[in-house]
Motif scaffolding. Structure first.
Motif, short mmCIF file in Angstrom:
data_model
loop_
_atom_site.label_atom_id
_atom_site.label_comp_id
_atom_site.label_asym_id
_atom_site.label_seq_id
_atom_site.Cartn_x
_atom_site.Cartn_y
_atom_site.Cartn_z
N GLY A 1 0.83 -1.20 0.00
CA GLY A 1 0.00 0.00 0.00
C GLY A 1 0.86 1.25 0.00
O GLY A 1 1.60 1.51 0.95
N TYR A 2 0.77 2.00 -1.09
CA TYR A 2 1.55 3.24 -1.21
C TYR A 2 0.61 4.37 -1.61
O TYR A 2 0.72 4.97 -2.66
CB TYR A 2 2.66 3.04 -2.26
CG TYR A 2 3.76 4.09 -2.18
CD1 TYR A 2 4.72 4.03 -1.20
CD2 TYR A 2 3.81 5.13 -3.11
CE1 TYR A 2 5.72 4.99 -1.12
CE2 TYR A 2 4.81 6.09 -3.05
CZ TYR A 2 5.75 6.01 -2.05
OH TYR A 2 6.75 6.96 -1.97
N CYS B 1 4.59 -2.92 -2.72
CA CYS B 1 3.51 -3.55 -3.50
C CYS B 1 2.27 -2.67 -3.41
O CYS B 1 1.85 -2.29 -2.32
CB CYS B 1 3.24 -4.94 -2.92
SG CYS B 1 1.76 -5.73 -3.56
N ARG C 1 -1.59 -2.28 -5.70
CA ARG C 1 -2.28 -2.79 -6.89
C ARG C 1 -2.41 -1.72 -7.98
O ARG C 1 -2.76 -2.02 -9.11
CB ARG C 1 -3.62 -3.39 -6.52
CG ARG C 1 -4.62 -2.40 -5.99
CD ARG C 1 -5.91 -3.11 -5.67
NE ARG C 1 -6.88 -2.14 -5.17
CZ ARG C 1 -8.02 -2.47 -4.63
NH1 ARG C 1 -8.34 -3.73 -4.50
NH2 ARG C 1 -8.84 -1.55 -4.21
N ALA D 1 -0.38 -1.09 4.66
CA ALA D 1 -0.99 0.26 4.74
C ALA D 1 -2.01 0.40 3.61
O ALA D 1 -1.92 1.30 2.78
CB ALA D 1 0.08 1.34 4.65
N THR D 2 -2.95 -0.52 3.60
CA THR D 2 -4.02 -0.53 2.59
C THR D 2 -5.33 -0.18 3.28
O THR D 2 -5.38 -0.07 4.51
CB THR D 2 -4.11 -1.95 1.98
OG1 THR D 2 -4.27 -2.88 3.05
CG2 THR D 2 -2.86 -2.30 1.18
N LEU E 1 -5.16 -9.61 3.82
CA LEU E 1 -3.72 -9.49 3.50
C LEU E 1 -2.85 -9.95 4.67
O LEU E 1 -1.87 -10.68 4.48
CB LEU E 1 -3.38 -8.04 3.13
CG LEU E 1 -4.07 -7.46 1.88
CD1 LEU E 1 -3.72 -5.99 1.71
CD2 LEU E 1 -3.67 -8.25 0.62
N GLU F 1 -1.49 -1.31 9.65
CA GLU F 1 -1.92 0.04 10.00
C GLU F 1 -3.21 0.00 10.81
O GLU F 1 -3.93 -0.98 10.79
CB GLU F 1 -2.09 0.89 8.73
CG GLU F 1 -0.93 1.82 8.50
CD GLU F 1 -0.49 2.55 9.78
OE1 GLU F 1 -1.35 2.91 10.59
OE2 GLU F 1 0.72 2.75 9.95
N1 LIG Z 1 -0.99 5.65 11.71
C1 LIG Z 1 -1.50 6.75 11.19
O1 LIG Z 1 -1.39 7.85 11.74
C2 LIG Z 1 -2.24 6.66 9.88
C3 LIG Z 1 -2.45 7.80 9.09
C4 LIG Z 1 -3.14 7.66 7.91
C5 LIG Z 1 -3.62 6.42 7.51
N2 LIG Z 1 -3.40 5.34 8.31
C6 LIG Z 1 -3.92 4.02 7.93
O2 LIG Z 1 -3.17 3.55 6.80
C7 LIG Z 1 -4.00 2.71 5.99
C8 LIG Z 1 -3.99 3.25 4.57
O3 LIG Z 1 -4.55 4.55 4.58
P1 LIG Z 1 -4.27 5.57 3.39
O4 LIG Z 1 -4.89 6.84 3.83
O5 LIG Z 1 -2.84 5.53 2.99
O6 LIG Z 1 -5.16 4.91 2.24
P2 LIG Z 1 -5.06 5.20 0.66
O7 LIG Z 1 -6.38 4.79 0.10
O8 LIG Z 1 -4.54 6.57 0.41
O9 LIG Z 1 -3.92 4.18 0.18
C9 LIG Z 1 -4.13 2.80 0.16
C10 LIG Z 1 -3.27 2.20 -0.95
O10 LIG Z 1 -3.43 0.76 -0.89
C11 LIG Z 1 -3.51 0.27 -2.22
N3 LIG Z 1 -4.22 -1.03 -2.16
C12 LIG Z 1 -5.53 -1.24 -1.92
N4 LIG Z 1 -5.78 -2.57 -1.90
C13 LIG Z 1 -4.59 -3.18 -2.13
C14 LIG Z 1 -4.20 -4.55 -2.21
N5 LIG Z 1 -5.08 -5.52 -2.04
N6 LIG Z 1 -2.90 -4.83 -2.46
C15 LIG Z 1 -2.00 -3.83 -2.64
N7 LIG Z 1 -2.32 -2.51 -2.57
C16 LIG Z 1 -3.60 -2.20 -2.30
C17 LIG Z 1 -4.27 1.34 -2.99
O11 LIG Z 1 -4.01 1.25 -4.37
C18 LIG Z 1 -3.69 2.62 -2.35
O12 LIG Z 1 -2.57 3.10 -3.07
C19 LIG Z 1 -5.38 2.72 6.65
O13 LIG Z 1 -5.48 1.60 7.49
C20 LIG Z 1 -5.36 3.99 7.49
O14 LIG Z 1 -6.25 3.92 8.60
C21 LIG Z 1 -2.71 5.44 9.47
#
Ligand SMILES: NC(=O)c1ccc[n+]([C@@H]2O[C@H](COP(=O)([O-])OP(=O)(O)OC[C@H]3O[C@@H](n4cnc5c(N)ncnc54)[C@H](O)[C@@H]3O)[C@@H](O)[C@H]2O)c1
Length: 346
Positions: free
Chosen positions: A12-13, A36, A38, A74-75, A83, A97
């Motif tokens: 997840g990026y 990685c 998707r 981080a998806t 996952l 995450e």
């Molecule tokens: N710890 C913190 O302070 C903090 C801050 C922000 C977000 N988060 C957490 O991080 C996670 C992601 O949040 P985000 O805001 O980055 O989301 P986002 O939607 O911006 O990014 C998620 C990424 O995951 C990819 N993805 C989705 N399904 C996938 C799969 N099966 N395999 C590979 N890649 C896949 C997507 O293409 C996307 O690029 C969530 O759980 C969120 O709660 C935590």
């Protein structure tokens, strides 16, 4: 047997992934074997910043690679269980995450699966690694605050509605924002709530609550209120912890003096002449404790790697992730029962 470096794959990026990648790359004991995602577009962002970094859209390639020791996931929340379980079943350590999963049932299964294989399962409750939150824990544990009477928190900001309206998010305001406050409350108080009530409303979209108020009661008698919103024009991160002896106000948006301690309190005292008890309010000094200065995520990532190397249990282990999910689920069920929200969604 681990090699000299721990081979980690980041899954997840999106928004948060780049912060994780930067911190993983800063650790000398870590090699980022894959990023990685998707989405090919997201992976091209990785290549722009780190041309040498191996990337893949194929999750199977990552879990199937015997050289990968650990995954950082981080998806979106709805994908965490699937996952992470695939990774655990393949014998990998996992940092997921927040929140750990979207159901207690899945969180329990994940915790059990990792324990059975003696793998590190950690959840990204990043605030528990932050200097102000740790300082507050230290003050509470020292007994300086006295009994904790109540805690109020506000975590409001312009939210996910800024995204493309056609994109359906898998979170509402509770699952997006409350994991932070609930994780902090459980950490500070050292107990899980026995009652959780929530009311909320989907103002912009009836099916997605974007404002919510959660009330929680704890076995010690402490009560808490958490105010969450994606509709605030300004970002507010304010917590007040009222104890019998002192009060803490924690404002995470402040650049200095994030934590202030008020030597204020209310107490009974005996009226000497009449033998009666009277209320009195005590006011005293206000001070801001010195806080360390470091990036919480850097400490979180180091802690994950340390736990892999030492076999120690993380501070934010799978079980603490499960406790947070339990409170979130209670809030969610209460929200669905609350009259105004049922009218909106039915
Ligand atoms: N710890 C913190 O302070 C903090 C801050 C922000 C977000 N988060 C957490 O991080 C996670 C992601 O949040 P985000 O805001 O980055 O989301 P986002 O939607 O911006 O990014 C998620 C990424 O995951 C990819 N993805 C989705 N399904 C996938 C799969 N099966 N395999 C590979 N890649 C896949 C997507 O293409 C996307 O690029 C969530 O759980 C969120 O709660 C935590």
């Amino acid at each position: 047997m681990l090699r000299q470096k721990i081979n980690v794959a980041l899954i997840g990026y999106g928004y948060w992934g780049p912060n994780l990648l930067r911190n993983l790359k800063n650790r000398p004991e870590c090699n980022v074997a894959y990023v990685c995602d998707r989405s090919a577009e997201q992976l091209s962002n990785v290549s722009d910043h780190y041309p040498e970094q191996p990337v893949t859209q194929d999750f199977n390639q990552v879990v199937g690679d015997p050289d990968v020791d650990a995954l950082v996931i981080a998806t979106p929340i709805s994908t965490h269980y699937h996952l992470a379980m695939r990774a655990i079943e393949a014998g990998k350590h996992v940092l997921v995450e927040k929140p750990l999963t979207d159901s207690v049932q899945d969180a329990k299964a994940m915790v059990q699966a990792a324990a059975k294989r003696r793998l590190v399962l950690m959840v990204g409750h990043t605030f528990l690694f932050s200097p102000p939150v740790r300082k507050i824990k230290e003050i509470i544990d020292s007994g300086d605050l006295g009994d904790i009477y109540y805690v109020t928190t506000s975590r409001v900001n312009p939210g996910l509605h800024q995204n493309d309206a056609s994109v359906v998010s898998d979170v509402d305001v509770i699952w997006d924002l409350a994991p932070h406050d609930i994780a902090m409350l459980l950490y500070w108080l050292g107990e899980e709530p026995d009652t959780v009530h929530a009311c909320g409303r989907g103002c912009m979209r009836a099916d997605v609550p974007d404002v919510a108020f959660i009330n929680a009661g704890f076995p010690s008698g402490a009560i808490a209120e958490i105010h969450l919103s994606w509709l605030s024009p300004v970002k507010i991160r304010r917590t007040m912890i009222v104890g019998g002896k002192k009060v803490i106000i924690y404002d995470d948006t402040e650049s200095i003096e994030k934590v202030r301690v008020f030597e204020h309190g209310a107490e009974f005292r005996e009226n000497e002449s009449f033998g009666e008890f009277l209320w009195s309010y005590r006011t005293g000094d206000v001070y801001a404790p010195r806080l360390e200065n470091y990036e919480p995520l850097a400490v979180e990532i180091k802690h994950f790697l340390d736990c892999i190397l030492s076999g120690a249990n993380p501070i934010t282990d799978g079980y603490s992730g499960l406790q947070v999910v339990r409170a979130l689920e209670m809030a969610n069920k209460s929200l669905l029962r609350s009259n105004n929200y049922i009218q909106e969604v039915s």
